[in-house]
Design a protein around this motif. Structure first.
Motif, PDB file in Angstrom:
ATOM      1  N   ASN A   7       6.844   9.131  -1.694  1.00 31.72           N
ATOM      2  CA  ASN A   7       7.978   8.643  -2.473  1.00 31.72           C
ATOM      3  C   ASN A   7       8.283   7.186  -2.143  1.00 31.72           C
ATOM      4  O   ASN A   7       8.909   6.488  -2.933  1.00 31.72           O
ATOM      5  N   PHE A   8       7.881   6.716  -0.992  1.00 32.40           N
ATOM      6  CA  PHE A   8       8.201   5.363  -0.551  1.00 32.40           C
ATOM      7  C   PHE A   8       6.999   4.440  -0.521  1.00 32.40           C
ATOM      8  O   PHE A   8       7.138   3.237  -0.571  1.00 32.40           O
ATOM      9  N   VAL A   9       5.799   4.974  -0.426  1.00 29.35           N
ATOM     10  CA  VAL A   9       4.592   4.173  -0.309  1.00 29.35           C
ATOM     11  C   VAL A   9       4.104   3.684  -1.665  1.00 29.35           C
ATOM     12  O   VAL A   9       3.670   2.552  -1.808  1.00 29.35           O
TER      13      VAL A   9
END
Length: 63
Positions: A7-9
């Motif tokens: 979700n963040f990468v």
């Protein structure tokens, strides 16, 4: 299930990329719209970068 870290990468929106050449299977080369090999255009080389493969270096002496 999607790992939490993804979700963040990954970017939220994929950037649109325009490639200035196409692959010619008859010549087995990337060619520019005017028919010249893409390797002849220094600006294309600088913009697209290069990659290095070591896949055959252990099996072929001429890689």
């Amino acid at each position: 299930m999607r790992p939490f870290v993804l979700n963040f990468v990954l970017p939220a929106v994929s950037p649109e990329v325009t490639v200035p050449y196409t692959y010619d299977s008859a010549l087995q080369l990337n060619v520019l719209p005017d028919g010249r090999p893409a390797v002849d255009d220094r600006a294309v080389l600088l913009a697209t970068g290069t990659t290095t493969s070591t896949a055959g270096s252990k099996t072929h002496f001429d890689d």
